[in-house]
Motif scaffolding. Structure first.
Motif, PDB file in Angstrom:
ATOM      1  N   ALA A   1       0.241  -1.527   0.034  1.00 37.69           N
ATOM      2  CA  ALA A   1      -0.386  -0.167   0.076  1.00 37.69           C
ATOM      3  C   ALA A   1       0.594   1.453  -0.592  1.00 37.69           C
ATOM      4  CB  ALA A   1      -0.689   0.081   1.524  1.00 37.69           C
ATOM      5  N   HIS A   2       2.020   1.834  -0.027  1.00 39.54           N
ATOM      6  CA  HIS A   2       2.742   2.412   0.156  1.00 39.54           C
ATOM      7  C   HIS A   2       4.628   2.523  -0.160  1.00 39.54           C
ATOM      8  CE1 HIS A   2       4.676   6.196   1.205  1.00 39.54           C
ATOM      9  NE2 HIS A   2       5.323   5.906   1.259  1.00 39.54           N
ATOM     10  N   GLY A   3       4.553   2.142  -1.191  1.00 44.53           N
ATOM     11  CA  GLY A   3       5.968   2.513  -2.368  1.00 44.53           C
ATOM     12  C   GLY A   3       6.788   2.974  -2.868  1.00 44.53           C
ATOM     13  N   HIS A   4       7.964   3.280  -3.135  1.00 41.02           N
ATOM     14  CA  HIS A   4       9.108   4.225  -3.995  1.00 41.02           C
ATOM     15  C   HIS A   4       9.449   2.923  -5.135  1.00 41.02           C
ATOM     16  CE1 HIS A   4       7.328   6.948  -1.396  1.00 41.02           C
ATOM     17  NE2 HIS A   4       7.968   6.759  -0.680  1.00 41.02           N
ATOM     18  N   SER A   5       8.874   2.740  -5.734  1.00 40.22           N
ATOM     19  CA  SER A   5      10.210   1.144  -5.948  1.00 40.22           C
ATOM     20  C   SER A   5      10.972   2.265  -6.893  1.00 40.22           C
ATOM     21  CB  SER A   5       8.572   0.825  -7.712  1.00 40.22           C
ATOM     22  OG  SER A   5       7.771   0.520  -7.185  1.00 40.22           O
TER      23      SER A   5
ATOM     24  N   VAL B   1      -0.718  10.048  -0.225  1.00 38.03           N
ATOM     25  CA  VAL B   1      -0.139  11.075   0.533  1.00 38.03           C
ATOM     26  C   VAL B   1       0.193  10.462   2.181  1.00 38.03           C
ATOM     27  CG1 VAL B   1      -2.316  11.703   1.726  1.00 38.03           C
ATOM     28  CG2 VAL B   1      -0.682  13.844   1.739  1.00 38.03           C
ATOM     29  N   HIS B   2       1.274  11.682   2.159  1.00 35.53           N
ATOM     30  CA  HIS B   2       2.031  10.693   3.218  1.00 35.53           C
ATOM     31  C   HIS B   2       2.361  11.569   4.954  1.00 35.53           C
ATOM     32  CE1 HIS B   2       5.931  10.000   0.602  1.00 35.53           C
ATOM     33  NE2 HIS B   2       5.907   8.704   1.828  1.00 35.53           N
ATOM     34  N   VAL B   3       1.590  11.504   5.667  1.00 34.88           N
ATOM     35  CA  VAL B   3       0.868  12.176   6.744  1.00 34.88           C
ATOM     36  C   VAL B   3       1.805  11.551   7.728  1.00 34.88           C
ATOM     37  CG1 VAL B   3      -0.975  12.713   8.398  1.00 34.88           C
ATOM     38  CG2 VAL B   3      -1.659  12.199   5.250  1.00 34.88           C
TER      39      VAL B   3
ATOM     40  N   ALA C   1      -0.072   7.634   4.019  1.00 39.26           N
ATOM     41  CA  ALA C   1       1.438   6.392   4.493  1.00 39.26           C
ATOM     42  C   ALA C   1       1.356   7.532   6.244  1.00 39.26           C
ATOM     43  CB  ALA C   1       2.565   6.168   2.932  1.00 39.26           C
ATOM     44  N   HIS C   2       1.804   5.969   6.858  1.00 44.20           N
ATOM     45  CA  HIS C   2       2.471   6.401   8.157  1.00 44.20           C
ATOM     46  C   HIS C   2       1.814   6.481   9.323  1.00 44.20           C
ATOM     47  CE1 HIS C   2       6.506   5.583   5.979  1.00 44.20           C
ATOM     48  NE2 HIS C   2       6.229   6.724   5.553  1.00 44.20           N
ATOM     49  N   CYS C   3       1.070   7.427   9.504  1.00 41.00           N
ATOM     50  CA  CYS C   3       0.382   8.444  10.334  1.00 41.00           C
ATOM     51  C   CYS C   3       0.159   7.316  11.453  1.00 41.00           C
ATOM     52  CB  CYS C   3      -1.337   7.746   9.895  1.00 41.00           C
ATOM     53  SG  CYS C   3      -2.419   8.515   8.612  1.00 41.00           S
TER      54      CYS C   3
ATOM     55  N   THR D   1       5.588  -1.632   1.746  1.00 35.59           N
ATOM     56  CA  THR D   1       6.454  -1.352   2.687  1.00 35.59           C
ATOM     57  C   THR D   1       7.640  -0.382   2.733  1.00 35.59           C
ATOM     58  OG1 THR D   1       7.707  -1.688  -0.092  1.00 35.59           O
ATOM     59  CG2 THR D   1       6.743  -3.774   1.945  1.00 35.59           C
ATOM     60  N   ASP D   2       6.970   0.756   2.563  1.00 36.27           N
ATOM     61  CA  ASP D   2       7.981   1.987   1.627  1.00 36.27           C
ATOM     62  C   ASP D   2       9.307   1.636   1.176  1.00 36.27           C
ATOM     63  OD1 ASP D   2       8.590   5.329   2.317  1.00 36.27           O
ATOM     64  OD2 ASP D   2       9.001   5.231   4.853  1.00 36.27           O
ATOM     65  N   SER D   3       9.652   2.241   1.013  1.00 35.84           N
ATOM     66  CA  SER D   3      10.975   2.696  -0.298  1.00 35.84           C
ATOM     67  C   SER D   3      12.273   1.464   0.394  1.00 35.84           C
ATOM     68  CB  SER D   3      11.787   3.666  -0.602  1.00 35.84           C
ATOM     69  OG  SER D   3      12.802   3.945   0.266  1.00 35.84           O
TER      70      SER D   3
HETATM   71 ZN   LIG Z   1       7.305   6.930   1.046  1.00 35.32          ZN
END
Ligand SMILES: [Zn+2]
Length: 433
Positions: free
Chosen positions: A62-66, A211-213, A249-251, A300-302
């Motif tokens: 649900a969140h990455g920077h490939s 969005v990152h939050v 993302a994050h929260c 996973t995030d990046s």
């Molecule tokens: Zn990120």
């Protein structure tokens, strides 16, 4: 394909042994404890023996920077600001299109290896990411993130123009495997005018928001100082960003009022526990989110802050960190956790017909080898999958009915070529720094 006498994770996230699951084209067309008749079975094609195997819904990252797989292991053991300013940003400034393309293919190879079929991605080089994902047969929700440090007209902002263009070009591409999101990088890399422009674009194109939050305590504190005591959630909600379905993302740093807003707006939190812990940003209060009814998916995030895409590891750390944060070993049920990894992730990408083993749903499936020593004995298969399995136990990954990975073999990706090209790109960028 017809999976025969195989254990499955059903719609209620229960383990059921000895089932029959058939796929035809891109769909799951048969789920039963009774074998289909011979004519029906023949129409489903190849037969797959389920002995010692578990069939699960595939994972949705649900969140990455490939493209950032290129930075695996590059910036280590540094505090966040030094990690970003001394390592990550200078390296990324030298990133180029071919590098992003090959790095994304590396990411997709690792993804299918550990059971991920779809990624909510935030990055530039959208054309190259879309090309790599399309070739690999995986899926992506790509969001070209908007940043603005000038306070100027968003229409003149290149990142905003690229975001609009990416939505116009690619939304629904490749039979819907490619989707596009309106993406704002974060509160702290934009201003109110930009946030409202991204929110308006999301409404105009009727796409989701990414969005990152509230990733760090500092981000939340600074936001409250800038915006009259409003937290990132409160500020972004007031600017209309959550009026469209949103992945936040994050929260990690939330108030009760924040959780109320996320619930009321139907926002999905993409929790990235490994990245949050590696950068010592904190641990998401997952149990409180579940209790409030907020939707939660797993990311996973990046790779730069993870350093892998081993989704079984992510699921385990998600569970452990959620329990630690709640100070309660009974918090987070196995069904909640596996649902966050699959169905909630799919839903957070707007993929309403994905993420469950159910007739009519898209055939996004993985097979886990349950004969591995770490999977024995079986008191509870769900607990074994969450706490004992590893990404390397995945023996088959299927997206939209197409097998992408089968026992060490990549069907769509030339891994040796990808590794060579990634090495070349890494060397080129390092020499240019
Ligand atoms: Zn990120």
């Amino acid at each position: 394909m017809l999976f025969e006498k195989i254990g499955i994770i059903n719609e209620q996230y229960e383990y059921v042994p000895d089932m029959y699951v058939g796929t035809l084209g891109n769909r799951i067309v048969y789920v039963s404890d009774v074998a289909p008749d011979e004519a029906h079975a023949a129409a489903l094609g190849e037969r797959y023996s389920g002995a010692g195997r578990v069939l699960m819904p595939a994972f949705y990252n649900a969140h990455g920077h490939s493209p950032m797989s290129l930075l695996r292991g590059y910036g280590e053991n540094l505090p966040l600001d030094r990690w970003l300013n001394e390592k990550i940003f200078p390296f990324e400034a030298k990133m180029y299109r071919k590098a992003a393309y090959w790095a994304t293919l590396l990411t997709m190879a690792e993804s299918v290896r550990t059971g991920i079929v779809s990624t909510t991605d935030m990055y530039n080089f959208v054309d190259d990411i879309v090309r790599a994902v399309s070739e690999s047969g995986t899926k992506v929700n790509i969001g070209r993130h908007v940043v603005d440090f000038t306070g100027g007209d968003p229409a003149d902002n290149v990142t905003f123009q690229e975001m609009r263009q990416s939505i116009l070009m690619y939304d629904g591409f490749q039979d819907g495997r490619i989707r596009t999101d309106a993406s704002l990088h974060a509160e702290y890399t934009s201003n109110e005018r930009t946030v409202r422009a991204v929110a308006d674009a999301a409404k105009e194109f009727d796409v989701r928001v990414h969005v990152h939050v509230a990733e760090t305590a500092k981000e939340t504190k600074d936001c409250m100082e800038r915006h009259g005591g409003e937290t990132p959630v409160q500020y972004l909600a007031r600017c209309g960003l959550f009026d469209q379905p949103t992945t936040a993302a994050h929260c990690v740093w939330l108030t009760d009022e924040d959780r109320d807003i996320l619930f009321e707006k139907g926002v999905t939190v993409a929790s990235n526990p490994v990245s949050n812990m590696k950068l010592v940003n904190g641990m998401c209060e997952t149990a409180k989110l579940y209790d409030r009814g907020v939707r939660v998916a797993i990311g996973t995030d990046s790779v730069a802050s993870n350093n892998s895409l081993n989704f079984f590891e992510e699921i385990k750390v998600f569970a452990l960190s959620g329990k630690m944060r709640a100070n309660d070993p009974a918090a987070l049920t196995p069904a909640q956790i596996l649902r966050s990894a699959s169905r909630e992730g799919a839903a957070s990408q707007g993929r309403t017909d994905c993420g469950l083993i159910k007739e009519g749903y898209r055939a996004d499936l993985i097979v886990v080898d349950a004969t591995a020593p770490n999977m024995h004995p079986v008191h509870s298969m769900l607990n074994n999958l969450i706490y004992s399995a590893s990404g390397s136990d995945v023996v088959l990954t299927m997206a939209d009915g197409a097998v992408l990975y089968d026992r060490g073999e990549y069907k769509t990706i030339d891994l040796e070529r990808v590794k060579y090209e990634v090495e070349q790109a890494r060397n080129k960028i390092l020499l240019s720094l």
